[in-house]
Design a protein around this motif. Structure first.
Motif, short mmCIF file in Angstrom:
data_model
loop_
_atom_site.label_atom_id
_atom_site.label_comp_id
_atom_site.label_asym_id
_atom_site.label_seq_id
_atom_site.Cartn_x
_atom_site.Cartn_y
_atom_site.Cartn_z
N LEU A 191 0.83 -1.21 0.00
CA LEU A 191 0.00 0.00 0.00
C LEU A 191 0.86 1.26 0.00
O LEU A 191 0.58 2.23 -0.71
CB LEU A 191 -0.93 0.00 1.21
CG LEU A 191 -2.16 0.90 1.12
CD1 LEU A 191 -3.13 0.35 0.09
CD2 LEU A 191 -2.85 1.01 2.46
N LEU A 192 1.92 1.23 0.79
CA LEU A 192 2.83 2.38 0.83
C LEU A 192 3.49 2.60 -0.52
O LEU A 192 3.66 3.73 -0.98
CB LEU A 192 3.89 2.16 1.91
CG LEU A 192 3.38 2.26 3.35
CD1 LEU A 192 4.43 1.75 4.32
CD2 LEU A 192 3.01 3.70 3.70
N GLU A 193 3.85 1.52 -1.18
CA GLU A 193 4.43 1.62 -2.52
C GLU A 193 3.39 2.14 -3.51
O GLU A 193 3.69 2.98 -4.37
CB GLU A 193 4.95 0.25 -2.96
CG GLU A 193 5.59 0.26 -4.34
CD GLU A 193 6.07 -1.12 -4.76
OE1 GLU A 193 6.47 -1.28 -5.93
OE2 GLU A 193 6.05 -2.04 -3.92
N GLY A 194 2.15 1.65 -3.37
CA GLY A 194 1.10 2.06 -4.28
C GLY A 194 0.71 3.52 -4.12
O GLY A 194 0.24 4.15 -5.07
N ALA A 195 0.92 4.06 -2.92
CA ALA A 195 0.56 5.45 -2.65
C ALA A 195 1.65 6.42 -3.07
O ALA A 195 1.46 7.64 -2.99
CB ALA A 195 0.26 5.63 -1.16
N ALA A 196 2.79 5.91 -3.54
CA ALA A 196 3.92 6.78 -3.88
C ALA A 196 3.71 7.63 -5.13
O ALA A 196 4.09 8.81 -5.14
CB ALA A 196 5.18 5.93 -4.03
#
Length: 279
Positions: A191-196
């Motif tokens: 999720l953190l990667e997707g929110a980048a």
């Protein structure tokens, strides 16, 4: 084979014969026009891989593809007429098909979820746990088909860098630890990667929120290239595509209020890091 809606709901699929027939016809017309898949892709604004997926009957063409393919292959009316008989998109439940077609060309896509992490942001392990928990139980091949459909839909995030994506997810969804600690840790990393990317915004709705505009349940909104807005609401065994402008306006107001009530994107990222550290 089992198919999925936005949240992983199941229903029996219809035949895919119409998609294979449509694809074969597009291929025949393309070859008759002397075009390669790459050349047709440039004409319709899609990659040669997307053209291949349509021709092989693996992907439902959106309205823009149909119109541009019609023009590129001579304006005979054949592509447009055949498209009217398309029955389904593989891996998508009947009630979700039209919404899924709209998603492929949307310039804005908003999602609020209070039950699980939205399908576009799920990892394979997390999604498979959801499928394992389905009742009646699914066979292994059905679970594989469910994940294949979801993974295909997730390409939206990578293939549409000019689309604005907004996600609001309830904090308790992560605290449930669906699939166990390791699955949740990987999910938060994903999720953190997707929110980048700058076109993706993720907000967490905190556990303690005295005023909440989303208590009516999950909600999706999208804006088409011609600036028309649609909404999609999903329940236990069905979904509803909302086209009435007045109703969509109300749902837009609710989503706007939730964006103000949820944590800011930066605070949401900080919370996700803290939750991951606690695992």
């Amino acid at each position: 084979m089992v198919v999925e809606g936005a949240a992983g709901m199941n229903c029996e699929p219809e035949s895919s014969d119409s998609m294979r027939t449509f694809g074969a016809m597009v291929q025949a017309l393309r070859e008759h026009a002397g075009l390669t898949r790459e050349q047709l892709g440039k004409c319709v604004g899609y990659s040669k891989h997307t053209v291949a997926s349509v021709e092989l009957g693996r992907r439902m063409p959106d309205p823009a593809f149909v119109e541009k393919a019609e023009e590129a292959t001579g304006n005979t009316g054949a592509v447009r007429s055949a498209a009217a008989h398309l029955a389904r998109q593989p891996g998508l439940a009947a009630w979700f098909r039209r919404w899924a077609r709209l998603e492929t060309t949307a310039i804005t896509l908003y999602t609020y979820e209070c039950r699980m992490v939205p399908g576009l942001l799920q990892t394979e392990a997390y999604a498979r746990q959801l499928f394992v928990d389905e009742l009646p139980p699914l066979r292994d091949e059905q679970i594989d088909a469910q994940w294949a459909a979801r993974a295909e839909r997730q390409q939206l995030l990578r293939q549409r860098p000019n689309t604005t994506f907004s996600f609001i997810v309830e904090e308790h969804v992560f605290l449930r630890h669906t699939g166990g600690t390791s699955v949740t840790r990987a999910l938060i990393d994903h999720l953190l990667e997707g929110a980048a990317p700058r076109n993706v915004e993720v907000q967490i709705m905190p556990l303690e929120q005295p005023s909440h505009a989303g208590l009516h349940g999950p909600l999706q909104l999208l804006e088409t290239p011609d600036n028309r807005w649609f909404a999609y609401l999903e329940g236990q065994q069905s979904g509803q595509l909302v086209t009435d402008r007045k109703v969509v306006s109300v749902l837009q107001a609710r989503y706007a209020r939730m964006r103000a009530q949820a944590l800011s994107p930066s605070d949401s990222v900080s919370l996700l890091h803290r939750m991951r550290g606690d695992l």
